[in-house]
Design a protein around this motif. Structure first.
Motif, short mmCIF file in Angstrom:
data_model
loop_
_atom_site.label_atom_id
_atom_site.label_comp_id
_atom_site.label_asym_id
_atom_site.label_seq_id
_atom_site.Cartn_x
_atom_site.Cartn_y
_atom_site.Cartn_z
N ARG A 61 4.04 -3.28 -9.08
CA ARG A 61 3.12 -2.24 -7.67
C ARG A 61 3.88 -1.32 -7.95
O ARG A 61 5.40 -1.37 -7.72
CB ARG A 61 3.39 -3.20 -6.16
N VAL A 84 -5.86 -2.55 1.47
CA VAL A 84 -4.80 -1.51 0.97
C VAL A 84 -4.93 -0.74 -0.40
O VAL A 84 -4.98 0.28 0.26
CB VAL A 84 -3.93 -2.17 0.91
N MET A 85 -6.26 -0.85 -0.92
CA MET A 85 -6.94 -0.45 -1.89
C MET A 85 -7.43 0.85 -0.95
O MET A 85 -7.58 1.82 -1.57
CB MET A 85 -7.44 -0.61 -3.39
N ALA A 134 -0.99 -6.39 -7.55
CA ALA A 134 -2.02 -6.58 -6.47
C ALA A 134 -3.08 -7.10 -7.12
O ALA A 134 -3.28 -8.32 -5.90
CB ALA A 134 -2.83 -5.28 -6.61
N LEU A 140 -4.81 3.76 -0.25
CA LEU A 140 -4.17 4.07 -1.12
C LEU A 140 -4.81 5.22 -1.39
O LEU A 140 -4.40 5.85 -1.45
CB LEU A 140 -3.42 3.62 -2.31
N GLU A 157 2.24 0.84 -2.37
CA GLU A 157 1.81 -0.62 -2.54
C GLU A 157 2.59 -1.55 -1.72
O GLU A 157 1.93 -1.82 -0.81
CB GLU A 157 1.54 -1.30 -3.87
N ILE A 190 -0.42 4.52 -7.92
CA ILE A 190 -1.29 4.02 -8.08
C ILE A 190 -2.95 4.99 -8.75
O ILE A 190 -4.45 4.40 -9.51
CB ILE A 190 -2.10 3.63 -6.94
N ASP A 207 -1.13 -9.78 -5.71
CA ASP A 207 -0.21 -9.72 -4.81
C ASP A 207 0.92 -10.65 -3.86
O ASP A 207 -0.01 -11.32 -2.84
CB ASP A 207 -0.74 -8.82 -3.81
#
Length: 259
Positions: A67, A192-193, A147, A196, A71, A96, A43
């Motif tokens: 992405r 971040v993940m 990512a 999400l 994201e 995602i 990223d």
């Protein structure tokens, strides 16, 4: 002038991306891929201000962001958005969470990951053909990223190298270079993940990705085998989507040098 390759060598460590490397030096038909043409990364929105300036000064002219919109919404484009760098958002997935089950633990092995890569090439052939065309036409270095810099980025890197005539072994060798970086990548990606996955109703801690003990090169070899089994030529989906011989010739003209 300092080159991209100089700046991402052993003496250069980006502030956050930990899986950034120039594909220069990879053996291809007729020589090697020239440094300063194609850079793969995790990223790039997390790059530090000083490092962003150095990358641009060294010749970065174009970014391909693979992405999803979700994201990008969380992290944006980062400091590189402040520079006159062409930006192409070419998501290879709409979400995602594509392909994830709606209940219970989730685990996939490297063969299943490779099969997912092959389906991605088929479903996102237009975006991938566009990405290869951008690299062929860009005036300087093009950096492409997702990512982690492993899956979506690895798929594009493989197809780019295939278009240049790289062998399967060299494509797999490049893909496998990500493996030692995965612990640092996963640590950086977790906020971040996690956000999400929460949006999609998943708990990141319940997900077990690539649970197999097999080496990760199985994923890339599986992708290539599945595409050839279904299409004959692994690049066939991109050719159908508009990647023409003239573009490949233009790419070779600017990217291949004697080894």
């Amino acid at each position: 002038m300092t080159t991209i390759d100089d700046r991402i060598g052993d003496d250069f460590s980006l502030s956050a991306p930990v899986n950034l490397r120039d594909l220069g030096g990879t053996p291809v038909d007729g020589g090697v891929l020239r440094s300063g043409v194609a850079i793969r990364a995790d990223d790039l929105s997390t790059v530090g201000v000083a490092d962003a300036a150095e990358l641009v000064d060294a010749g970065l002219s174009t970014i391909i962001d693979l992405r999803t919109a979700g994201e990008v919404e969380i992290t944006g484009r980062g400091p590189l958005a402040d520079y006159p760098v062409a930006y192409h958002h070419l998501p290879l997935m709409t979400s995602i969470g594509e392909g994830m089950p709606q209940d219970g633990p989730f685990a996939i092995d490297h063969v299943q990951m490779g099969e997912m890569y092959a389906r991605m090439v088929e479903s996102a052939a237009s975006q991938l053909a566009t990405a290869v065309t951008v690299i062929a036409l860009a005036p300087g270095a093009t950096a492409f990223h997702c990512a982690a810099g492993r899956d979506r980025t690895g798929v594009l890197a493989a197809l780019l190298l295939l278009a240049l005539g790289a062998s399967d072994d060299d494509i797999v060798a490049d893909y496998s270079r990500t493996d030692p970086n995965m612990p640092a990548i996963q640590q950086r990606m977790k906020p971040v993940m996690g956000a999400l996955m929460a949006r999609l109703g998943f708990d990141l801690d319940d997900l077990s990705i690539l649970s197999s003990s097999e080496p990760m090169d199985v994923s890339m070899r599986t992708m290539l085998a599945r595409l050839r089994g279904r299409h004959g030529d692994a690049l066939a989906p991109l050719r159908t989507a508009g990647l023409g011989d003239e573009t490949v010739a233009r790419l070779r003209d600017r990217a291949v040098v004697a080894g």
